[in-house]
Design a protein around this motif. Structure first.
Motif, PDB file in Angstrom:
ATOM      1  N   VAL A 139       0.841  -1.202   0.000  1.00 26.48           N
ATOM      2  CA  VAL A 139       0.000   0.000   0.000  1.00 26.48           C
ATOM      3  C   VAL A 139       0.876   1.251   0.000  1.00 26.48           C
ATOM      4  CG1 VAL A 139      -1.693   1.317   1.343  1.00 26.48           C
ATOM      5  CG2 VAL A 139      -1.922  -1.160   1.129  1.00 26.48           C
ATOM      6  N   LEU A 140       1.933   1.240   0.797  1.00 24.96           N
ATOM      7  CA  LEU A 140       2.847   2.373   0.851  1.00 24.96           C
ATOM      8  C   LEU A 140       3.509   2.609  -0.503  1.00 24.96           C
ATOM      9  CD1 LEU A 140       4.206   4.541   2.589  1.00 24.96           C
ATOM     10  CD2 LEU A 140       5.951   2.854   3.159  1.00 24.96           C
ATOM     11  N   GLY A 141       3.971   1.538  -1.143  1.00 27.41           N
ATOM     12  CA  GLY A 141       4.588   1.654  -2.468  1.00 27.41           C
ATOM     13  C   GLY A 141       3.624   2.208  -3.505  1.00 27.41           C
ATOM     14  N   ALA A 142       2.394   1.708  -3.492  1.00 31.05           N
ATOM     15  CA  ALA A 142       1.388   2.198  -4.442  1.00 31.05           C
ATOM     16  C   ALA A 142       1.082   3.669  -4.201  1.00 31.05           C
ATOM     17  CB  ALA A 142       0.118   1.362  -4.331  1.00 31.05           C
ATOM     18  N   ALA A 143       1.004   4.065  -2.921  1.00 35.47           N
ATOM     19  CA  ALA A 143       0.729   5.468  -2.595  1.00 35.47           C
ATOM     20  C   ALA A 143       1.876   6.367  -3.047  1.00 35.47           C
ATOM     21  CB  ALA A 143       0.488   5.626  -1.097  1.00 35.47           C
ATOM     22  N   LEU A 144       3.112   5.905  -2.875  1.00 34.12           N
ATOM     23  CA  LEU A 144       4.261   6.703  -3.308  1.00 34.12           C
ATOM     24  C   LEU A 144       4.302   6.858  -4.826  1.00 34.12           C
ATOM     25  CD1 LEU A 144       7.018   5.378  -0.883  1.00 34.12           C
ATOM     26  CD2 LEU A 144       5.986   7.657  -0.910  1.00 34.12           C
TER      27      LEU A 144
ATOM     28  N   LEU B  16       1.710   6.658  -6.874  1.00 32.85           N
ATOM     29  CA  LEU B  16       0.588   7.527  -7.234  1.00 32.85           C
ATOM     30  C   LEU B  16       0.903   8.983  -6.939  1.00 32.85           C
ATOM     31  CD1 LEU B  16      -2.353   7.839  -8.183  1.00 32.85           C
ATOM     32  CD2 LEU B  16      -3.027   7.535  -5.805  1.00 32.85           C
ATOM     33  N   GLY B  17       1.494   9.265  -5.789  1.00 31.98           N
ATOM     34  CA  GLY B  17       1.858  10.637  -5.444  1.00 31.98           C
ATOM     35  C   GLY B  17       2.892  11.209  -6.385  1.00 31.98           C
ATOM     36  N   PHE B  18       3.889  10.398  -6.749  1.00 28.04           N
ATOM     37  CA  PHE B  18       4.913  10.845  -7.692  1.00 28.04           C
ATOM     38  C   PHE B  18       4.292  11.174  -9.042  1.00 28.04           C
ATOM     39  CE2 PHE B  18       7.703   9.680 -11.229  1.00 28.04           C
ATOM     40  CZ  PHE B  18       8.707  10.612 -11.059  1.00 28.04           C
ATOM     41  N   ALA B  19       3.429  10.283  -9.539  1.00 27.59           N
ATOM     42  CA  ALA B  19       2.844  10.484 -10.869  1.00 27.59           C
ATOM     43  C   ALA B  19       1.845  11.636 -10.889  1.00 27.59           C
ATOM     44  CB  ALA B  19       2.171   9.193 -11.342  1.00 27.59           C
ATOM     45  N   SER B  20       1.003  11.712  -9.861  1.00 27.10           N
ATOM     46  CA  SER B  20      -0.062  12.712  -9.921  1.00 27.10           C
ATOM     47  C   SER B  20       0.355  14.077  -9.394  1.00 27.10           C
ATOM     48  CB  SER B  20      -1.284  12.225  -9.143  1.00 27.10           C
ATOM     49  OG  SER B  20      -0.958  12.056  -7.781  1.00 27.10           O
TER      50      SER B  20
END
Length: 141
Positions: free
Chosen positions: A28-33, A35-39
């Motif tokens: 979950v942490l990896g996916a959030a990071l 997503l935050g980087f891309a968006s």
């Protein structure tokens, strides 16, 4: 910019820890990071390039269309419905962008104070700081 991001991230982490929030799983942490980087991360970098390339007024006009694009993407992706007012807003936004794209207002960053215009006198070059800086830096190389 880095200090601001580090500060906000640290404060958020401390608030989550103080309120007893569990640390997310690595997946979950990896996916959030990602997503935050891309968006967010890429949008800030691209926005800075747009500011430099287009100028503040044009960049702001383009950037203001982002929520409308998000609303359009939500229609097929989330099954949202557009109201008549949403459609009117979209038409007005598109019309304003067309007017902006067709605008021939001079960009004050241009040496000649306008695209395709000839200078009427040499006073612009001698009185403008841009022309002096350009001459100073081009003569040193």
């Amino acid at each position: 910019m880095r200090a601001k991001a580090l500060g906000s991230g640290t404060c958020t982490f401390v608030l989550a820890w103080l309120t007893g929030q569990p640390f997310p799983a690595a997946q979950v942490l990896g996916a959030a990071l990602v997503l935050g980087f891309a968006s967010y991360g890429l949008s800030i970098v691209l926005d800075a390039y747009a500011l430099r390339l287009l100028g503040a007024a044009r960049e702001a006009a383009y950037f203001a269309t982002v929520p409308f694009v998000g609303a359009l993407v939500a229609v097929p992706l989330l099954g949202e419905r557009l109201r008549p007012l949403d459609l009117l807003e979209g038409v007005l936004m598109a019309a304003s962008l067309v007017l902006l794209l067709r605008s021939t207002d001079p960009d004050p960053r241009d040496e000649g104070h306008g695209r395709g215009r000839e200078r009427t006198s040499d006073t612009h070059a001698s009185s403008g700081g841009f022309a002096r800086r350009k001459a100073k830096y081009s003569s040193t190389s």
